[in-house]
Design a protein around this motif. Structure first.
Motif, PDB file in Angstrom:
ATOM      1  N   LEU A  55       0.808  -1.214   0.000  1.00 59.70           N
ATOM      2  CA  LEU A  55       0.000   0.000   0.000  1.00 59.70           C
ATOM      3  C   LEU A  55       0.845   1.270   0.000  1.00 59.70           C
ATOM      4  CD1 LEU A  55      -2.976   0.947   0.084  1.00 59.70           C
ATOM      5  CD2 LEU A  55      -2.769   1.045   2.587  1.00 59.70           C
ATOM      6  N   THR A 101     -14.616   1.390  -0.116  1.00 61.00           N
ATOM      7  CA  THR A 101     -14.794   0.572  -1.329  1.00 61.00           C
ATOM      8  C   THR A 101     -14.435   1.355  -2.576  1.00 61.00           C
ATOM      9  OG1 THR A 101     -16.576  -0.651  -0.243  1.00 61.00           O
ATOM     10  CG2 THR A 101     -16.440  -0.798  -2.638  1.00 61.00           C
ATOM     11  N   PHE A 124     -10.675   1.838  -2.730  1.00 66.91           N
ATOM     12  CA  PHE A 124     -10.056   0.563  -3.084  1.00 66.91           C
ATOM     13  C   PHE A 124     -10.131   0.329  -4.591  1.00 66.91           C
ATOM     14  CE2 PHE A 124     -10.591  -3.958  -4.041  1.00 66.91           C
ATOM     15  CZ  PHE A 124      -9.394  -4.463  -3.565  1.00 66.91           C
ATOM     16  N   GLN A 125     -11.267   0.625  -5.197  1.00 63.64           N
ATOM     17  CA  GLN A 125     -11.417   0.458  -6.636  1.00 63.64           C
ATOM     18  C   GLN A 125     -10.500   1.406  -7.412  1.00 63.64           C
ATOM     19  OE1 GLN A 125     -15.583   1.036  -7.360  1.00 63.64           O
ATOM     20  NE2 GLN A 125     -16.183  -0.969  -6.536  1.00 63.64           N
ATOM     21  N   GLU A 126     -10.348   2.629  -6.892  1.00 63.25           N
ATOM     22  CA  GLU A 126      -9.515   3.613  -7.587  1.00 63.25           C
ATOM     23  C   GLU A 126      -8.047   3.192  -7.606  1.00 63.25           C
ATOM     24  OE1 GLU A 126     -10.134   7.435  -5.913  1.00 63.25           O
ATOM     25  OE2 GLU A 126     -12.250   7.543  -6.470  1.00 63.25           O
ATOM     26  N   HIS A 136      -6.963   0.173  -7.105  1.00 63.20           N
ATOM     27  CA  HIS A 136      -6.843  -1.099  -7.818  1.00 63.20           C
ATOM     28  C   HIS A 136      -6.666  -0.858  -9.313  1.00 63.20           C
ATOM     29  CE1 HIS A 136      -7.317  -5.415  -8.411  1.00 63.20           C
ATOM     30  NE2 HIS A 136      -8.124  -5.143  -9.421  1.00 63.20           N
ATOM     31  N   GLU A 137      -7.352   0.128  -9.840  1.00 63.73           N
ATOM     32  CA  GLU A 137      -7.182   0.482 -11.246  1.00 63.73           C
ATOM     33  C   GLU A 137      -5.796   1.047 -11.516  1.00 63.73           C
ATOM     34  OE1 GLU A 137     -10.296   3.220 -11.972  1.00 63.73           O
ATOM     35  OE2 GLU A 137     -11.904   1.711 -11.938  1.00 63.73           O
ATOM     36  N   ARG A 138      -5.132   1.562 -10.488  1.00 65.10           N
ATOM     37  CA  ARG A 138      -3.787   2.123 -10.635  1.00 65.10           C
ATOM     38  C   ARG A 138      -2.686   1.125 -10.313  1.00 65.10           C
ATOM     39  NH1 ARG A 138      -7.300   6.047  -9.703  1.00 65.10           N
ATOM     40  NH2 ARG A 138      -6.889   8.149 -10.535  1.00 65.10           N
ATOM     41  N   TYR A 155      -2.801  -1.377  -7.596  1.00 66.37           N
ATOM     42  CA  TYR A 155      -2.780  -1.956  -6.253  1.00 66.37           C
ATOM     43  C   TYR A 155      -3.298  -3.391  -6.300  1.00 66.37           C
ATOM     44  CZ  TYR A 155      -4.028  -2.771  -1.366  1.00 66.37           C
ATOM     45  OH  TYR A 155      -4.151  -3.305  -0.100  1.00 66.37           O
ATOM     46  N   ARG A 156      -2.560  -4.315  -5.647  1.00 67.34           N
ATOM     47  CA  ARG A 156      -2.927  -5.723  -5.649  1.00 67.34           C
ATOM     48  C   ARG A 156      -3.042  -6.289  -4.234  1.00 67.34           C
ATOM     49  NH1 ARG A 156      -4.204  -4.152  -9.630  1.00 67.34           N
ATOM     50  NH2 ARG A 156      -3.726  -4.810 -11.771  1.00 67.34           N
ATOM     51  N   SER A 195      -5.100  -6.271  -0.267  1.00 67.17           N
ATOM     52  CA  SER A 195      -6.451  -6.590   0.192  1.00 67.17           C
ATOM     53  C   SER A 195      -7.232  -5.320   0.522  1.00 67.17           C
ATOM     54  CB  SER A 195      -6.380  -7.483   1.432  1.00 67.17           C
ATOM     55  OG  SER A 195      -5.783  -6.783   2.517  1.00 67.17           O
ATOM     56  N   HIS A 196      -8.538  -5.499   0.624  1.00 68.08           N
ATOM     57  CA  HIS A 196      -9.436  -4.406   0.971  1.00 68.08           C
ATOM     58  C   HIS A 196      -9.263  -4.013   2.442  1.00 68.08           C
ATOM     59  CE1 HIS A 196     -13.121  -2.150   1.663  1.00 68.08           C
ATOM     60  NE2 HIS A 196     -13.322  -2.105   0.357  1.00 68.08           N
TER      61      HIS A 196
END
Length: 268
Positions: free
Chosen positions: A80, A101, A104-106, A108-110, A112-113, A115-116
């Motif tokens: 992170l 949430t 996390f989606q934002e 993840h699109e950049r 990030y792999r 966990s939530h």
């Protein structure tokens, strides 16, 4: 009746988890010892493997088990960390009302792999005011120097953008960058007739260290101008000197001076 004693079972040797750090340590240990057995010096191994000489010496003089134990105890950088600055900025923009949430989606699109749950913990710490401050992503002086001295066409878009950000923040770096690229152009295009003008500009408003460099050039102006103008150089002589030094190091303690002399002359 005599009961036989139970036979002790041999337990398998516990293995370390095959993490990236463990595997890198194993491979690095094998590569360094393989080259060391061939007679390579520490500096030569460091240049070959692109490592610091102190790292090479530590891997050469330390047992593998100790190196693996040290690697096991190391904590890798959190997944992170590269996204904390972005999360902090988004948290400030939304005045603390950001959805975990959504964030996390934002990220993840950049890329990030993780966990939530990790994102939730960071948001909770931000709301409670206990989150550690994020260190600014400031490029190192070595990186900035590399960006300044390299031709513009060899830089990536991200490097050009970062260099522009640095130039806007620090006027001294801006001036140093312009002078460095001008001097690099003098060297590449052999424009020695412009050297004196460059020295005058550097002495007027350049950073202190670059002013000192221009002062050294002025002390030997004729020689430097000739080096930036004429097609001849001392490269051939330096090559022969380097060859002689290489032969001397290879034969140190193995033969007499006469044999070294003969070898140098026969390969000339």
């Amino acid at each position: 009746m005599i009961v036989p004693e139970p036979v002790a079972m041999e337990l398998p040797v516990p293995e370390l988890p095959r993490t990236q750090i463990i595997e890198r340590t194993r491979h690095r240990f094998e590569d360094i010892h393989h080259l060391a057995e061939k007679g390579w010096t520490i500096n030569a191994i460091a240049r070959r493997l692109n490592l610091d000489s102190r790292t090479v010496r530590r891997f050469r003089d330390t047992d593998l088990d100790e190196l693996l134990a040290s690697a096991r105890d190391r904590r890798p950088n959190g997944v992170l960390d590269p996204f904390k600055a972005y999360l902090n900025a988004r948290f400030t923009e939304t005045q603390g009302q950001a959805s975990g949430t959504r964030l996390f989606q934002e990220i993840h699109e950049r890329g990030y792999r993780g966990s939530h749950q990790v994102v939730r913990k960071l948001l909770a710490a931000l709301r409670a005011g206990t989150a550690q401050p994020v260190r600014a992503d400031i490029p190192s002086p070595r990186k900035i120097t590399s960006w300044k001295t390299r031709p513009r066409e060899t830089l990536t878009e991200s490097q050009v953008k970062r260099l522009l950000e640095v130039r806007l923040v620090c006027p001294d770096i801006t001036r140093a960058c312009d002078l460095a690229r001008t001097f690099a152009d003098l060297v590449r295009r052999r424009r020695g007739h412009l050297l004196l003008e460059w020295i005058r500009q550097a002495e007027q408003d350049a950073p202190k260290r670059m002013q000192g460099f221009s002062g050294f050039l002025r002390r030997d102006l004729d020689a430097v101008t000739a080096g930036l103008t004429l097609p001849w150089s001392s490269g051939v002589i330096e090559g022969h000197v380097n060859r002689v030094k290489t032969l001397k190091r290879a034969m140190y303690g193995r033969a007499l001076f006469e044999f070294l002399r003969t070898r140098i002359l026969t390969r000339a």
